[in-house]
Design a protein around this motif. Structure first.
Motif, PDB file in Angstrom:
ATOM      1  N   GLU A 166       0.864  -1.187   0.000  1.00  0.00           N
ATOM      2  CA  GLU A 166       0.000   0.000   0.000  1.00  0.00           C
ATOM      3  C   GLU A 166       0.895   1.229   0.000  1.00  0.00           C
ATOM      4  N   ALA A 168       0.720   5.140   0.282  1.00  0.00           N
ATOM      5  CA  ALA A 168      -0.175   6.230   0.661  1.00  0.00           C
ATOM      6  C   ALA A 168       0.535   7.141   1.650  1.00  0.00           C
ATOM      7  N   ASP A 169       0.187   8.423   1.568  1.00  0.00           N
ATOM      8  CA  ASP A 169       0.738   9.405   2.507  1.00  0.00           C
ATOM      9  C   ASP A 169       2.276   9.332   2.564  1.00  0.00           C
ATOM     10  N   LYS A 170       2.870   9.225   1.392  1.00  0.00           N
ATOM     11  CA  LYS A 170       4.333   9.196   1.268  1.00  0.00           C
ATOM     12  C   LYS A 170       4.976   8.036   2.031  1.00  0.00           C
ATOM     13  N   SER A 171       4.257   6.903   2.121  1.00  0.00           N
ATOM     14  CA  SER A 171       4.838   5.731   2.763  1.00  0.00           C
ATOM     15  C   SER A 171       4.444   4.477   2.001  1.00  0.00           C
ATOM     16  N   GLU A 338       4.992  -1.759   8.553  1.00  0.00           N
ATOM     17  CA  GLU A 338       4.776  -0.352   8.259  1.00  0.00           C
ATOM     18  C   GLU A 338       5.925   0.202   7.436  1.00  0.00           C
ATOM     19  N   VAL A 341       8.708   6.962   5.303  1.00  0.00           N
ATOM     20  CA  VAL A 341       8.396   8.157   4.525  1.00  0.00           C
ATOM     21  C   VAL A 341       9.189   8.130   3.228  1.00  0.00           C
TER      22      VAL A 341
END
Length: 513
Positions: A166, A168-171, A338, A341
């Motif tokens: 995934e 998203a949000d620069k990750s 997880e 960035v």
């Protein structure tokens, strides 16, 4: 009656031919070669490893069942049975790096592609081909880690599978339960490469140029034996200077091709130090933007193709010798890993208000000439890296001195120092490619200063090996610096040097005073 006898004879003949064909396929299953080479798949000592070394026929059967259960396009994947192994290298292994701390690792079952991803496969999904070399059956290369992740997701969606990643949000995060395509972890890659062995390569000795595609002039241990090559177990061979079709050489004991050489292969892991304690299904460091790639490429020395050798690069950069090998879960994993960035790009651009220093080490004058050309185009300050005890002026002697220092990871004392390093935000770092890495005085320079928040832009002179693994060496020694786009110059660069430097400066945002 005659027709009945004829029918029976034809049936028996057909059955016999099928049996012969199957037997021939079994005999040839591990020696496929585009150039007719018959290569051996002998492996090194198995020690105490509990690696799952399924036979070729068994892995083909398991891969077929996995294809029925999970996807029809998995026919070229091999089931790798999990187990426990010693990841990293023993302290006695020649040319090991300090970041190869040996520790016990357990991995779960997974499926791995027999082959490196081809240009045809990449282009069929993305409609693009970023490769430096051209050919549908050649491995795709010059892909960034981020592009590799995007390919995995796109192909998964195309085949009705759950994407593993995934963005998203620069990750980027990894859904370990997903059944889609993904990159191997660093532990999975090394486990599969070793295939139950504990030697530096999955074969007992260094691969020869007939067993792998690499800088064949430099087999394992050539450095210490350059002037006494009769001592080498494997003699120097061909340097092809290009990628070759995937599967051109014999497979390892797990049925995987090109695990040493051709192109390096991206892994999921962020680069970081190994722990000393045991691990199960590790996924790399928790933070950072430099990703590990493994296996070595067509222009690497054998020492940098070892099972334990760790190379790395910024996740938003690609290279002409780094590609992709896909894996898939054999069973759903648990949880998410997880992401980090995403990097927004190297902090170069205009040098207005920012100090630029050209620091270089030169032995024969080629690197000095390139540094002076860069200074002429940028107006940047020049600083020559010189050791207190200079290397010999004799070529043969300096070859031996250079490999000795590199093998010992020596840090020669420097004769001069940059007293105002805080005034410089951009360091243009030059050096000759010595034994596929940086000269050790450059290592001394990198360890002397804090490069946090600074940008290092490398350039090197070489005789055919381009950067070797020098960019990895720099990144390991300056982990908190940004890395700009590097420039490799063949010897002195010739008449095109000025234009080459100008284009390279433009690529880095035109660093001009």
């Amino acid at each position: 009656m005659k027709r009945t006898v004829l029918f029976l004879l034809m049936f028996l003949l057909g059955f016999s031919l099928v049996g012969c064909g199957r037997e021939q396929a079994r005999n040839n299953s591990n020696v496929e070669s585009s150039d007719g080479a018959q290569t051996s798949d002998s492996a090194g000592s198995h020690g105490e490893n509990t690696a799952g070394n399924k036979s070729e026929e068994t892995t083909q059967g398991e891969a077929g069942r996995m294809g029925e259960e999970m996807a029809p396009a998995v026919k070229n994947f091999v089931l790798i049975e999990g187990g426990t192994f010693q990841m990293g290298s023993p302290e006695t292994e020649a040319w090991r790096s300090q970041d190869e701390i040996q520790h016990s690792v357990t991995v779960s079952d997974f499926y791995m592609s027999r082959y490196e991803l081809t240009q045809a496969e990449y282009e069929a999904v993305t409609g693009e081909n970023p490769s430096s070399f051209s050919g549908g059956d050649l491995p795709v290369e010059n892909v960034t880690w981020l592009e590799a992740v995007a390919y995995c997701n796109a192909r998964s969606e195309q085949e009705g599978l759950t994407p593993a990643y995934e963005v998203a949000d620069k990750s980027v995060s990894w859904n370990r339960s997903a059944d889609g395509y993904r990159l191997p972890t660093e532990a999975e890659w090394e486990y599969a490469c070793r295939a139950g062995t504990e030697t530096p390569f999955y074969m007992e000795n260094s691969p020869s140029a007939e067993e792998a595609n690499y800088y064949g002039h430099y087999p394992y241990m050539i450095e210490e034996n350059y002037f006494s090559q009769g001592n080498l177990t494997v003699q120097p061979g061909e340097y092809r200077q290009t990628t070759v079709p995937v599967g051109s050489f014999g497979a390892n004991p797990f049925g995987l091709y090109d695990m040493h050489g051709n192109v390096g292969e991206w892994t999921w892991d962020i680069y970081g130090e190994y722990p000393e304690e045991s691990q199960t299904d590790p996924t790399g460091a928790q933070g950072g933007t430099r990703r590990v790639y493994r296996g070595g490429g067509w222009n690497d020395f054998a020492k940098n193709m070892r099972c334990a050798y760790r190379a790395m690069m910024d996740q938003d950069k690609g290279s002409f010798n780094v590609g992709i090998r896909l894996v898939r879960n054999a069973a759903a994993g648990n949880g998410n890993v997880e992401g980090t960035v995403l990097k927004g790009g190297t902090n170069t651009g205009s040098a207005e208000g920012r100090g630029v220093l050209i620091a270089y080490f030169s032995w024969g004058g080629n690197t000095r000439g390139i540094a002076e050309e860069i200074a002429g185009q940028t107006g940047a300050d020049l600083f020559e890296i010189t050791p207190v005890n200079p290397y010999s002026d004799d070529y043969n002697t300096v070859l031996d001195e250079a490999q000795r220092d590199q093998n010992e990871q020596a840090r020669p004392e420097l004769a001069a120092h940059v007293e105002n390093m805080e005034d410089y935000d951009i360091i243009i770092l030059g050096y000759p490619n010595w034994w596929a890495s940086i000269p050790m005085p450059v290592a001394s320079f990198l360890e002397e200063y804090d490069f946090t928040g600074k940008t290092i832009i490398p350039f090197c002179s070489h005789g055919g090996g381009r950067f070797g693994q020098s960019l990895t060496a720099i990144a390991k020694l300056a982990p908190d610096a940004d890395m700009g786009e590097a420039l490799s110059v063949h010897y002195s660069g010739g008449s095109s040097l000025g234009d080459d430097v100008s284009a390279w400066l433009e690529e880095n945002g035109r660093i001009i005073s």
